[in-house]
Design an enzyme around this catalytic site. Sequence first.
Site, short mmCIF file in Angstrom:
data_model
loop_
_atom_site.label_atom_id
_atom_site.label_comp_id
_atom_site.label_asym_id
_atom_site.label_seq_id
_atom_site.Cartn_x
_atom_site.Cartn_y
_atom_site.Cartn_z
N SER A 125 1.19 -1.31 0.22
CA SER A 125 -0.12 0.08 -0.26
C SER A 125 0.35 1.25 -0.04
O SER A 125 1.79 1.22 0.93
CB SER A 125 -1.03 -0.07 1.31
OG SER A 125 -1.54 1.50 1.21
N GLU A 127 0.32 3.53 1.53
CA GLU A 127 -0.06 3.66 3.13
C GLU A 127 1.47 3.93 3.77
O GLU A 127 1.55 4.02 4.75
CB GLU A 127 -1.19 3.33 4.09
CG GLU A 127 -1.93 3.95 4.07
CD GLU A 127 -2.48 5.09 4.57
OE1 GLU A 127 -2.75 5.21 5.91
OE2 GLU A 127 -2.73 6.17 3.14
N TYR A 149 -1.78 0.27 10.67
CA TYR A 149 -1.63 -0.05 9.59
C TYR A 149 -0.95 -0.36 8.62
O TYR A 149 0.04 -0.87 7.74
CB TYR A 149 -3.21 0.35 8.96
CG TYR A 149 -3.20 0.32 6.81
CD1 TYR A 149 -4.45 -1.45 6.99
CD2 TYR A 149 -2.97 0.46 6.03
CE1 TYR A 149 -3.89 -1.45 5.38
CE2 TYR A 149 -3.30 0.02 5.34
CZ TYR A 149 -3.61 -1.07 4.60
OH TYR A 149 -3.55 -1.49 2.89
#
Length: 331
Positions: A125, A127, A149
Site C-alpha cells: 500500500s 500507506e 496499518y
Amino acid sequence: MAKRALITGITGQDGSYLAELLLANGYQVFGLVRRSSTPATFARIKHIQDKVTLIGGDMSDQTSLQNAIIQAEPDEVYNLAAQSFVQTSWSQPVFTGDVTGLGVTRLLDAIRFVNPRIRFYQASSSEMFGKVQEVPQRETTSFYPRSPYGVAKVYGHWITVNYRESYGIHATSGMLFNHESPRRGIEFVTRKVTYQVARIKLGLANELRLGNLDAQRDWGFAGDYVRAMWLMLQQDEPEDFVIATGETHTVEKLVETAFSHVDLDWKQYVKQDPEFMRPAEVDLLIGDASKAGKLLGWEPSVNFTQLVHMMVDADMALVKEEMRAESVVSD
Ligand code: NAP
Ligand code: F7E
C-alpha cells in the site's frame, strides 16, 4: 489446462474485481472466506459465486492457510486479505498487525512448504510511504508509515521481498495507491461521500460529517488496479511495482466534485467532525507508475472525475433501490 488461482480477501472490493478478471481469463478461481455467525451474504461476489470455489480459513490461522493451498493447488496466490481500514488500525493495532502483517508470513510459509513454485502477489500500500520522503513516490522511495496499518503493510512488503530472496519464490509486492469503485466499503472517504451525496439529493439526509478535508490522495479505479496485479504475476522475473494515476486531489475537491455532479453546493451540507480526524495523518500521496507503464504496459483507464461520477451515479441508483425496497416493506 486452466490455470488455478487462490484469492484471499475475495469478498472484498479488490477480490471481487480480481475474481471477475481471472474468470474472464479462463482461470479456475478459489477464494478464502472467514466463518461468520450470521449467514454470509458475500454481496460483492454473489453474481459469480457459482463460478468460484470458496474455502474456509483465516489469515490468523496457519493450518487453514496451509489447507487452502493444498485444496486449491494454485498456480498463483493473490493475498488481498487484510484489516484494511486505517482508522480502525489505531483501535485494533494488535489485530491489524496479526492479520495484515503476520498473515503474510503465514501464507508465504504455507506456500514454501506445499509448493514453492506458486507465484505470490502481496497487496502492499501507498500507506507505507506515509509521511512522504519524496514526491512523487516510486518503488525506491523510503517508507515512513503513519498508522499501525501502514506499519503492518511495511512488514508484509519486506517479508515478501525476504521470501523471494531467501527461497526463490516468485513473490511480488504491488504498492497500490488508493483505488475505489461502487464496491468500495462505506467507511472509506470516497464511498462515504458518494453514498451520502445520494441520500442528501434524494431527501434522506441533510448533512455529511467528515474529518480532514486537506488530505491529498492519488485515487484510481479498482477495476484498473486488479489488472495490474494479474500482469505482475505474468512477468518472468518477480519485481515490485507502484500502481497509481500520477494525479492527486484533496478530500475537499472530492466532496466538491461529488456534490456538483448532482447540482448541490457542498458547503451547505459538509460539517467537520473531530471524530473522523486521525492521530497521525498522511498528508499527501501521489505515485509515479512509470515502471509499471514500461514493464507491464499498464495504465489507468478511468480518471478522477470519471471515478467520482461513476460512484455517485451508482449510489443514486442504490439509494433509489433501497427506498423502493423500504416502501414495499412498509406497504
Ligand atoms: P477490503 O474491501 O477491506 O477487503 C478486505 C478483505 O480481507 C475482505 O474479503 C475481508 O473479508 C478479508 N479479511 C479481513 N480479515 C481477514 C482475516 N482475518 N482472514 C481472512 N480474510 C480476511 O479491502 P480492498 O480495498 O479490497 O483491499 C484489498 C487489499 O489491498 C487489502 O490488503 C488492502 O489492505 C490492500 N490495499 C488496498 C488499497 C485500496 O485503496 N483499496 C490500496 C492499497 C492496498 P470479510 O469480507 O470477511 O471482511
Ligand atoms: O481516507 C480523509 C482521511 O479512509 C482517505 C485504504 O484502502 O487507501 C485507503 O486508506 C483520506 C484520509 O483511505 C474522512 O483522513 C477525511 O486522509 O478513504 P480513507 P486511506 O486512509 O487513504 C490506502 C492506500 C490503503 O491501503 C488502505 O487500505 O480521507 N478523511 N474525512 C476521511 N476518511 C474517512 N475514512 N472518513 C472520513 O470521514
